[in-house]
Design an enzyme around this catalytic site. Structure first.
Site, short mmCIF file in Angstrom:
data_model
loop_
_atom_site.label_atom_id
_atom_site.label_comp_id
_atom_site.label_asym_id
_atom_site.label_seq_id
_atom_site.Cartn_x
_atom_site.Cartn_y
_atom_site.Cartn_z
N LYS A 114 34.57 30.89 19.28
CA LYS A 114 33.76 29.99 20.11
C LYS A 114 32.93 29.05 19.23
O LYS A 114 32.81 27.86 19.52
CB LYS A 114 32.83 30.78 21.03
N LYS A 197 46.45 32.71 28.35
CA LYS A 197 45.96 33.45 29.52
C LYS A 197 45.15 32.53 30.43
O LYS A 197 44.53 31.57 29.97
CB LYS A 197 45.16 34.68 29.10
N LYS A 200 38.72 30.52 32.43
CA LYS A 200 37.83 29.44 32.86
C LYS A 200 37.56 28.48 31.71
O LYS A 200 37.28 27.31 31.94
CB LYS A 200 36.53 29.99 33.41
P1 ADP Z 1 37.53 33.93 31.18
O1 ADP Z 1 38.63 34.16 30.19
O2 ADP Z 1 37.95 33.14 32.34
O3 ADP Z 1 36.28 33.44 30.48
P2 ADP Z 1 36.11 36.37 31.13
O4 ADP Z 1 36.33 36.46 29.67
O5 ADP Z 1 34.77 36.02 31.64
O6 ADP Z 1 37.17 35.35 31.75
O7 ADP Z 1 36.62 37.71 31.78
C1 ADP Z 1 36.03 38.38 32.87
C2 ADP Z 1 36.93 39.56 33.19
O8 ADP Z 1 38.18 39.10 33.70
C3 ADP Z 1 37.28 40.42 31.99
O9 ADP Z 1 37.31 41.78 32.40
C4 ADP Z 1 38.65 39.97 31.60
O10 ADP Z 1 39.40 40.96 30.96
C5 ADP Z 1 39.28 39.59 32.94
N1 ADP Z 1 40.23 38.49 32.76
C6 ADP Z 1 39.93 37.22 32.41
N2 ADP Z 1 41.02 36.46 32.35
C7 ADP Z 1 42.06 37.27 32.68
C8 ADP Z 1 43.47 37.06 32.81
N3 ADP Z 1 44.01 35.87 32.61
N4 ADP Z 1 44.26 38.11 33.17
C9 ADP Z 1 43.71 39.32 33.39
N5 ADP Z 1 42.40 39.59 33.28
C10 ADP Z 1 41.56 38.59 32.94
NA NA Z 2 36.69 34.73 27.95
#
Ligand code: ADP
Ligand code: NA
Length: 329
Positions: A114, A197, A200
């Site tokens: 990041k 993946k 957001k």
């Molecule tokens: P992002 O990647 O959108 O920032 P976060 O890191 O805030 O999402 O993840 C919040 C939760 O959602 C975590 O438990 C993470 O493992 C799950 N998660 C996020 N993106 C995915 C994905 N593409 N597939 C499965 N689980 C996900």
């Molecule tokens: Na993330």
């Protein structure tokens, strides 16, 4: 003889959770309530590490809590609360930051990634110490398990290291948690770039956002990247777009991947996308309805979150008192 504890949280950085958050986290959380004493937190302290708007954060915190409930978190059975309502998170984080090595924190790969994206001047100390705050979140509740994605493994390791270090310096205080990554948890990929993946931080039209207009969701699924072939098989290597759609359909309809492949022999990508769309809508429409109901009564939602914070503090205040006592405060 208590049920094992879990702690988990998501940031209220976006208005809407996406399908990856739902299938990879929220749906697991709801399922775990049967067997665990669960603490589910809207981690707003984590949401201010990279600049934010106050009114937007206030609104998104409520919307995130409403989505937890709409996704199946039961505030009667679990402890559902907002991180900033429980001062012990920040208090314990400070104590833990004083037993964290600067080099140790510098080795966190999520931070390095990041920070590299943001540049040194835009990167805050808050982002740097974020994993220490996360350790505090977990250790405060003596969580045994932390349901997380693969990308969070290193942070749980740090949590164990810090908890163990505190215990050996000041006396047994913390439970050391282990990551809980259920085998069956689907990993969802971006609809436009199915090698990345769904996230957001990537955003854009590759996301399925749970609170989006149903029309928008439909359009995004329709324009999901596939490939020039025609076979509908879950081949992640060679057909990542098709494999992702199959994963989504399987997870949303509780049908095994093999059944879906069998069912689609001789049929086209258009058909697959239609079925994915209806499976997603079957969850999304009632989900949106429930979120609307909850947001229509903000006083009730706030009262519910206040009760959650009070329940959380019964544990967190006790842990912090013990910590302060051990370190000589
Ligand atoms: P992002 O990647 O959108 O920032 P976060 O890191 O805030 O999402 O993840 C919040 C939760 O959602 C975590 O438990 C993470 O493992 C799950 N998660 C996020 N993106 C995915 C994905 N593409 N597939 C499965 N689980 C996900
Ligand atoms: Na993330």
């Amino acid at each position: 003889n208590r049920r094992p504890r879990v702690f988990s949280g998501m940031q209220p950085t976006n208005a809407s959770l996406h399908l990856g958050n739902y299938l990879g986290a929220l749906r697991q959380w709801a399922a775990m309530q049967d067997h665990y004493d669960a603490f589910y937190c809207v981690v707003d302290l984590h949401a201010i590490t990279a600049g934010h708007d106050a009114d937007q954060l206030r609104q998104r915190t409520r919307v995130t809590a409403a989505q937890y409930i709409a996704g199946g978190v039961d505030p009667e059975r679990s402890t559902l609360f907002v991180q900033s309502h429980v001062p012990e998170h920040a208090q314990l984080a400070w104590v833990l930051s004083c037993i964290t090595g600067f080099g140790e924190a510098s080795r966190m790969t999520q931070f390095k990634d990041k920070a590299a994206r943001q540049g040194a001047d835009a990167t805050t100390v808050g982002l740097f110490t974020y994993p220490v705050l996360q350790a505090a979140d977990i250790l405060l509740y003596h969580a045994d398990k932390v349901p997380v994605g693969e990308d969070q493994r290193q942070h749980i390791e740090l949590t164990r290291d810090l908890g163990g270090r505190f215990n050996s310096r000041f006396g047994p205080t913390f439970t050391l948690p282990s990551p809980y990554i259920p085998e069956a948890t689907a990993k969802i990929y971006d609809l436009q770039d199915p090698t990345a993946k769904m996230s957001k931080s990537v955003g854009g039209s590759g996301l399925i956002e749970l609170l989006d207009e149903p029309k928008t969701i439909e359009k995004r699924i329709k324009s999901a990247v596939t490939d020039t072939g025609r076979e509908i098989v879950a081949d992640r290597e060679n057909k990542p777009g098709v494999a992702n759609l199959i994963t989504i359909l399987s997870a949303m309809s509780a049908r095994p991947v093999a059944d879906i492949e069998q069912d689609f022999v001789g049929r086209g990508y258009g058909d697959l996308k239609k079925e994915v769309t209806s499976a997603v809508m079957e969850t999304v429409l009632p989900f949106q309805q429930r979120v609307r109901e909850l947001l229509d009564d903000p006083a009730e939602l706030d009262a519910l979150l206040a009760r959650g914070a009070a329940k959380a503090r019964e544990v967190s205040a006790h842990t912090l008192r013990q910590v302060y006592d051990r370190i000589g405060f």
